[in-house]
Every structure is written in structure tokens, then in C-alpha cells.
Design a protein around this motif. Structure first.
Motif, PDB file in Angstrom:
ATOM      1  N   ARG A   8       4.578   3.966 -11.257  1.00  0.00           N
ATOM      2  CA  ARG A   8       4.962   3.778 -12.653  1.00  0.00           C
ATOM      3  C   ARG A   8       6.110   4.703 -13.026  1.00  0.00           C
ATOM      4  O   ARG A   8       6.072   5.907 -12.804  1.00  0.00           O
ATOM      5  CB  ARG A   8       3.762   4.050 -13.562  1.00  0.00           C
ATOM      6  CG  ARG A   8       4.048   3.771 -15.026  1.00  0.00           C
ATOM      7  CD  ARG A   8       2.807   3.937 -15.865  1.00  0.00           C
ATOM      8  NE  ARG A   8       3.096   3.675 -17.270  1.00  0.00           N
ATOM      9  CZ  ARG A   8       2.182   3.748 -18.234  1.00  0.00           C
ATOM     10  NH1 ARG A   8       0.932   4.066 -17.928  1.00  0.00           N
ATOM     11  NH2 ARG A   8       2.519   3.508 -19.483  1.00  0.00           N
ATOM     12  N   ARG A   9       7.166   4.125 -13.593  1.00  0.00           N
ATOM     13  CA  ARG A   9       8.347   4.889 -13.948  1.00  0.00           C
ATOM     14  C   ARG A   9       8.230   5.443 -15.368  1.00  0.00           C
ATOM     15  O   ARG A   9       7.530   4.887 -16.200  1.00  0.00           O
ATOM     16  CB  ARG A   9       9.606   4.022 -13.844  1.00  0.00           C
ATOM     17  CG  ARG A   9      10.000   3.682 -12.413  1.00  0.00           C
ATOM     18  CD  ARG A   9      11.272   2.865 -12.394  1.00  0.00           C
ATOM     19  NE  ARG A   9      11.798   2.728 -11.042  1.00  0.00           N
ATOM     20  CZ  ARG A   9      11.469   1.753 -10.220  1.00  0.00           C
ATOM     21  NH1 ARG A   9      10.611   0.826 -10.616  1.00  0.00           N
ATOM     22  NH2 ARG A   9      11.978   1.690  -9.000  1.00  0.00           N
ATOM     23  N   ALA A  10       8.972   6.514 -15.604  1.00  0.00           N
ATOM     24  CA  ALA A  10       9.041   7.078 -16.955  1.00  0.00           C
ATOM     25  C   ALA A  10       9.835   6.139 -17.846  1.00  0.00           C
ATOM     26  O   ALA A  10      10.473   5.187 -17.383  1.00  0.00           O
ATOM     27  CB  ALA A  10       9.685   8.455 -16.896  1.00  0.00           C
ATOM     28  N   GLY A  11       9.811   6.395 -19.158  1.00  0.00           N
ATOM     29  CA  GLY A  11      10.587   5.588 -20.087  1.00  0.00           C
ATOM     30  C   GLY A  11      12.075   5.741 -19.842  1.00  0.00           C
ATOM     31  O   GLY A  11      12.528   6.667 -19.163  1.00  0.00           O
ATOM     32  N   HIS A  12      12.864   4.831 -20.408  1.00  0.00           N
ATOM     33  CA  HIS A  12      14.299   4.834 -20.163  1.00  0.00           C
ATOM     34  C   HIS A  12      14.964   6.124 -20.641  1.00  0.00           C
ATOM     35  O   HIS A  12      15.881   6.636 -19.990  1.00  0.00           O
ATOM     36  CB  HIS A  12      14.938   3.618 -20.840  1.00  0.00           C
ATOM     37  CG  HIS A  12      14.603   2.317 -20.172  1.00  0.00           C
ATOM     38  ND1 HIS A  12      13.460   1.608 -20.465  1.00  0.00           N
ATOM     39  CD2 HIS A  12      15.256   1.613 -19.205  1.00  0.00           C
ATOM     40  CE1 HIS A  12      13.430   0.512 -19.725  1.00  0.00           C
ATOM     41  NE2 HIS A  12      14.497   0.491 -18.953  1.00  0.00           N
ATOM     42  N   LEU A  13      14.523   6.660 -21.760  1.00  0.00           N
ATOM     43  CA  LEU A  13      15.114   7.893 -22.262  1.00  0.00           C
ATOM     44  C   LEU A  13      14.850   9.050 -21.309  1.00  0.00           C
ATOM     45  O   LEU A  13      15.750   9.857 -21.023  1.00  0.00           O
ATOM     46  CB  LEU A  13      14.563   8.213 -23.653  1.00  0.00           C
ATOM     47  CG  LEU A  13      15.126   9.463 -24.329  1.00  0.00           C
ATOM     48  CD1 LEU A  13      16.647   9.347 -24.472  1.00  0.00           C
ATOM     49  CD2 LEU A  13      14.479   9.680 -25.697  1.00  0.00           C
ATOM     50  N   ALA A  40       0.830  -1.210   0.000  1.00  0.00           N
ATOM     51  CA  ALA A  40       0.000   0.000   0.000  1.00  0.00           C
ATOM     52  C   ALA A  40       0.860   1.254   0.000  1.00  0.00           C
ATOM     53  O   ALA A  40       0.551   2.237  -0.689  1.00  0.00           O
ATOM     54  CB  ALA A  40      -0.924  -0.017   1.220  1.00  0.00           C
ATOM     55  N   LEU A  41       1.957   1.230   0.752  1.00  0.00           N
ATOM     56  CA  LEU A  41       2.851   2.392   0.787  1.00  0.00           C
ATOM     57  C   LEU A  41       3.491   2.623  -0.573  1.00  0.00           C
ATOM     58  O   LEU A  41       3.579   3.768  -1.045  1.00  0.00           O
ATOM     59  CB  LEU A  41       3.930   2.175   1.847  1.00  0.00           C
ATOM     60  CG  LEU A  41       5.023   3.248   1.925  1.00  0.00           C
ATOM     61  CD1 LEU A  41       4.424   4.599   2.312  1.00  0.00           C
ATOM     62  CD2 LEU A  41       6.110   2.848   2.920  1.00  0.00           C
ATOM     63  N   LEU A  42       3.929   1.556  -1.231  1.00  0.00           N
ATOM     64  CA  LEU A  42       4.594   1.682  -2.528  1.00  0.00           C
ATOM     65  C   LEU A  42       3.673   2.284  -3.583  1.00  0.00           C
ATOM     66  O   LEU A  42       4.144   2.912  -4.538  1.00  0.00           O
ATOM     67  CB  LEU A  42       5.104   0.323  -3.002  1.00  0.00           C
ATOM     68  CG  LEU A  42       6.270  -0.281  -2.211  1.00  0.00           C
ATOM     69  CD1 LEU A  42       6.539  -1.706  -2.661  1.00  0.00           C
ATOM     70  CD2 LEU A  42       7.521   0.576  -2.352  1.00  0.00           C
ATOM     71  N   HIS A  43       2.364   2.085  -3.444  1.00  0.00           N
ATOM     72  CA  HIS A  43       1.412   2.596  -4.426  1.00  0.00           C
ATOM     73  C   HIS A  43       0.636   3.809  -3.902  1.00  0.00           C
ATOM     74  O   HIS A  43      -0.382   4.186  -4.469  1.00  0.00           O
ATOM     75  CB  HIS A  43       0.428   1.493  -4.825  1.00  0.00           C
ATOM     76  CG  HIS A  43       1.089   0.364  -5.572  1.00  0.00           C
ATOM     77  ND1 HIS A  43       1.625  -0.730  -4.940  1.00  0.00           N
ATOM     78  CD2 HIS A  43       1.331   0.193  -6.904  1.00  0.00           C
ATOM     79  CE1 HIS A  43       2.143  -1.545  -5.836  1.00  0.00           C
ATOM     80  NE2 HIS A  43       1.994  -1.017  -7.029  1.00  0.00           N
ATOM     81  N   SER A  44       1.145   4.414  -2.829  1.00  0.00           N
ATOM     82  CA  SER A  44       0.457   5.554  -2.229  1.00  0.00           C
ATOM     83  C   SER A  44       0.786   6.848  -2.956  1.00  0.00           C
ATOM     84  O   SER A  44       1.761   6.938  -3.710  1.00  0.00           O
ATOM     85  CB  SER A  44       0.852   5.684  -0.751  1.00  0.00           C
ATOM     86  OG  SER A  44       2.237   6.006  -0.635  1.00  0.00           O
ATOM     87  N   ARG A  45      -0.039   7.848  -2.704  1.00  0.00           N
ATOM     88  CA  ARG A  45       0.196   9.170  -3.293  1.00  0.00           C
ATOM     89  C   ARG A  45       1.492   9.770  -2.773  1.00  0.00           C
ATOM     90  O   ARG A  45       2.212  10.455  -3.509  1.00  0.00           O
ATOM     91  CB  ARG A  45      -0.972  10.094  -2.959  1.00  0.00           C
ATOM     92  CG  ARG A  45      -0.827  11.505  -3.502  1.00  0.00           C
ATOM     93  CD  ARG A  45      -2.013  12.363  -3.157  1.00  0.00           C
ATOM     94  NE  ARG A  45      -3.238  11.842  -3.742  1.00  0.00           N
ATOM     95  CZ  ARG A  45      -4.439  12.399  -3.554  1.00  0.00           C
ATOM     96  NH1 ARG A  45      -4.543  13.489  -2.787  1.00  0.00           N
ATOM     97  NH2 ARG A  45      -5.508  11.880  -4.109  1.00  0.00           N
ATOM     98  N   TYR A  46       1.811   9.484  -1.511  1.00  0.00           N
ATOM     99  CA  TYR A  46       3.043  10.010  -0.915  1.00  0.00           C
ATOM    100  C   TYR A  46       4.269   9.540  -1.694  1.00  0.00           C
ATOM    101  O   TYR A  46       5.146  10.334  -2.045  1.00  0.00           O
ATOM    102  CB  TYR A  46       3.143   9.562   0.543  1.00  0.00           C
ATOM    103  CG  TYR A  46       4.496   9.800   1.170  1.00  0.00           C
ATOM    104  CD1 TYR A  46       4.883  11.080   1.574  1.00  0.00           C
ATOM    105  CD2 TYR A  46       5.402   8.749   1.335  1.00  0.00           C
ATOM    106  CE1 TYR A  46       6.130  11.304   2.137  1.00  0.00           C
ATOM    107  CE2 TYR A  46       6.650   8.969   1.902  1.00  0.00           C
ATOM    108  CZ  TYR A  46       7.007  10.242   2.301  1.00  0.00           C
ATOM    109  OH  TYR A  46       8.246  10.451   2.851  1.00  0.00           O
ATOM    110  N   VAL A  47       4.346   8.247  -2.008  1.00  0.00           N
ATOM    111  CA  VAL A  47       5.484   7.710  -2.736  1.00  0.00           C
ATOM    112  C   VAL A  47       5.504   8.251  -4.162  1.00  0.00           C
ATOM    113  O   VAL A  47       6.568   8.506  -4.724  1.00  0.00           O
ATOM    114  CB  VAL A  47       5.472   6.170  -2.719  1.00  0.00           C
ATOM    115  CG1 VAL A  47       6.539   5.594  -3.638  1.00  0.00           C
ATOM    116  CG2 VAL A  47       5.703   5.664  -1.300  1.00  0.00           C
ATOM    117  N   ARG A  48       4.331   8.441  -4.765  1.00  0.00           N
ATOM    118  CA  ARG A  48       4.289   9.023  -6.114  1.00  0.00           C
ATOM    119  C   ARG A  48       4.875  10.423  -6.117  1.00  0.00           C
ATOM    120  O   ARG A  48       5.565  10.818  -7.065  1.00  0.00           O
ATOM    121  CB  ARG A  48       2.851   9.047  -6.638  1.00  0.00           C
ATOM    122  CG  ARG A  48       2.311   7.692  -7.054  1.00  0.00           C
ATOM    123  CD  ARG A  48       1.102   7.843  -7.967  1.00  0.00           C
ATOM    124  NE  ARG A  48       0.003   8.540  -7.316  1.00  0.00           N
ATOM    125  CZ  ARG A  48      -0.942   7.956  -6.594  1.00  0.00           C
ATOM    126  NH1 ARG A  48      -0.912   6.637  -6.422  1.00  0.00           N
ATOM    127  NH2 ARG A  48      -1.917   8.653  -6.047  1.00  0.00           N
TER     128      ARG A  48
END
Length: 315
Positions: free
Chosen positions: A201-206, A132-140
Motif C-alpha cells: 500500500r502506497r502513501a497518499g500523493h502528497l 506473494a513476493l509483491l505482498h511480502s514483508r521484504y517488499v514492504r
């Protein structure tokens, strides 16, 4: 004598690699390092007993990350870091740019998620709370480049070019807080760029490469500013014991050179890791598309054969 009292270090001999790595430093970081290794080891043993595998490279990387923290906080280098700007800069650069990279490549969060037991239905255990922490707004928020890049830059300029640094150096607690801050900033900055653990969700590699390069000019300019200064910029290092054989301006220039060099070396390592991750991701995508194409091809062939069989039965 407190950390902020430099007089207690007047008898320090000249700094050499062998002397710097003698045991010493702060016991709080030593305890923390031992606990981190013990927890990681528990996770690996738990997976092994269950019959699951865990990469040796990840274990080695995490262990090296913890040892790098211990090397700059649990040795005599910590004492020299109180009176030599150059020694302090080694601590700062290692704990904020080397240790986080090694720790993140060890995938400690992934290991913890695999090692922790799943709570019964309707209950929340440590594993569920971590997810839950990993997908929380705080971590985002804290993993967004809009937060991580300004934080990384501010950790250089706001800390060293304001009275904040001298204030923190004035007490043992302040020095501990500063070292902890360096580690936390490094982890927060590098995690969304090259971390292998799950999270927002991470950005693309570039785009991640651009995030990495965004801080380089600021880091380089910080190092150059220290190298070019004609007088001490922080009061904590304005006086150096004569036994150390250097003067404040020369030592400050050496600190600037260390900061400049560290802006290049870890960046190259992270860039190589990103390129490798990008390549592996493309390989996985290609294999997945090939499998999908094979399945679709088999379905088309089966449908065509059924069509021919129907024509044959009508004949």
C-alpha cells in the motif's frame, strides 16, 4: 586490459556525442537489455493474441527505458566513463534517475501478472510466487521511505566520498556491480513514489511528493561539493589522458554540474506524473461516488413508490 587499468584508454579521442554513442561497452548489459525487451514483447504479444489490450504508451516508455540503459552501458560512453568523471556521472544519473522512471511507467510487473497463466488450484506457479513476493514483508521494507531515502542518499555520499568507489572501479566486476546498483536504487526509490505496478500500500500523493523532494537538497549539495572542490576527490579520475583535452578538476566540476542538473529535471518529470496520477485517481473516486449516489437515489425512489402503493392499497 581490465576495466580498472586506465592506461588502456590513453588513445581515446576527444569525447563527442557521435563518438560516445558508437557501439561498445559491456556485453552483459547488452544481453540484459535484449532479454528485457524480449520478455516485455512476449507479454504484449500474449495479451494481444488473447484479445486483451495494452497501452502503446506503456510499451514505448519501457522500450525507451531499456534503450537509455543501453545508451550509457553498451556504447563508447562506457569506455569514457572509465577515465572521465563527467562521462561516468552521465552514466550514473541516466541509469539511476531516467531509466527507472521510464521503466516503471511501462508497468512491467502489471504486464507480467496479466501475461503469466494462473496455476491450478492448490499449486503455485510463477504468477502466484510473484504476487506473494509483491505482498511480502521484504517488499514492504525495501519500498518504505525509511529505507529508500537513506539508500538513495548513501549511494551518492558513501560511494564517492569513501575508498569504495576506487575499489569498484578497479575491476570489471566491480564496475558492473556499481552500474547494477545504480539501476536497482533508482527502481527501488521511484517505484513507491510514481510506479503504476501493484505492490504494498502506497502513501497518499502528497506524502509521495514529500518523499520525492526529501532527496533534492542532498543531491544538490553533492553536485555543489564536486563543483567547488579544488582537487580530485577520487583517485580513479586523478589522471586524464592528454588527448581528451581537459584536466581532472575541470572534469570533476563538470560532473558536479551534471549531478546538480539531474537532480532537477527528473524530479519535475516525476512531479508531473504524480500530479496526473492524483488527478486521475480523484476522477475515478468522483465517478465511483456518483455511481453509488445514483444507486442509492434509485433505491430511495423505489422505496418511496412502494410506500405510496401501500398507502393506496389501504385506501
Amino acid at each position: 586490459m581490465g576495466h580498472g587499468d586506465h592506461g588502456g584508454h590513453a588513445e581515446l579521442p576527444p569525447l563527442t556525442p557521435g563518438r560516445a554513442l558508437e557501439f561498445g561497452g559491456d556485453p552483459i548489459f547488452l544481453i540484459g537489455c535484449l532479454l528485457a525487451l524480449a520478455l516485455y514483447g512476449w507479454g504484449v504479444i500474449r495479451l494481444t493474441r488473447r484479445g486483451d489490450s495494452w497501452g502503446t504508451g506503456r510499451t514505448v516508455s519501457f522500450a525507451l527505458g531499456v534503450l537509455s540503459i543501453a545508451a550509457v552501458t553498451c556504447t563508447a560512453l562506457n569506455d569514457y566513463g572509465m577515465v572521465l568523471f563527467s562521462a561516468h556521472m552521465v552514466q550514473h544519473m541516466v541509469i539511476s534517475m531516467v531509466s527507472p522512471i521510464l521503466l516503471l511507467l511501462g508497468a512491467p510487473i502489471t504486464l507480467l501478472l496479466r501475461a503469466l497463466p494462473t496455476a491450478p488450484r492448490g499449486h503455485k506457479g510463477p504468477r502466484e510466487l510473484l504476487v506473494a513476493l509483491l505482498h511480502s514483508r521484504y517488499v514492504r521494507v525495501v519500498s518504505s521511505p525509511l529505507f529508500t531515502i537513506p539508500l538513495f542518499i548513501a549511494s551518492l555520499y558513501v560511494l564517492y566520498f569513501t575508498p569504495l568507489f576506487d575499489f569498484l572501479m578497479g575491476s570489471r566486476l566491480g564496475h558492473l556491480a556499481m552500474m547494477g546498483h545504480f539501476l536497482a536504487v533508482g527502481l527501488v526509490f521511484f517505484w513507491p513514489i510514481m510506479g503504476v505496478d501493484p505492490g504494498p500500500r502506497r502513501a497518499g500523493h502528497l506524502m509521495r511528493m514529500l518523499e520525492l523532494f526529501a532527496t533534492m537538497p542532498f543531491h544538490a549539495f553533492f553536485g555543489i561539493a564536486l563543483m567547488m572542490a579544488s582537487e580530485p576527490l577520487v583517485d580513479s579520475y586523478a589522471t586524464i589522458p592528454g588527448s581528451l583535452g581537459t584536466d581532472p578538476v575541470s572534469d570533476q566540476s563538470a560532473a558536479g554540474g551534471i549531478a546538480w542538473a539531474f537532480s532537477e529535471i527528473p524530479t519535475v518529470v516525476v512531479l508531473l506524473a504524480l500530479v496526473m496520477q492524483w488527478y486521475l485517481a480523484e476522477q475515478r473516486t468522483s465517478r465511483r461516488l456518483d455511481r453509488a449516489a445514483d444507486r442509492d437515489g434509485d433505491a430511495d425512489l423505489t422505496a418511496y413508490n412502494d410506500y405510496l402503493a401501500r398507502l393506496g392499497s389501504r385506501g
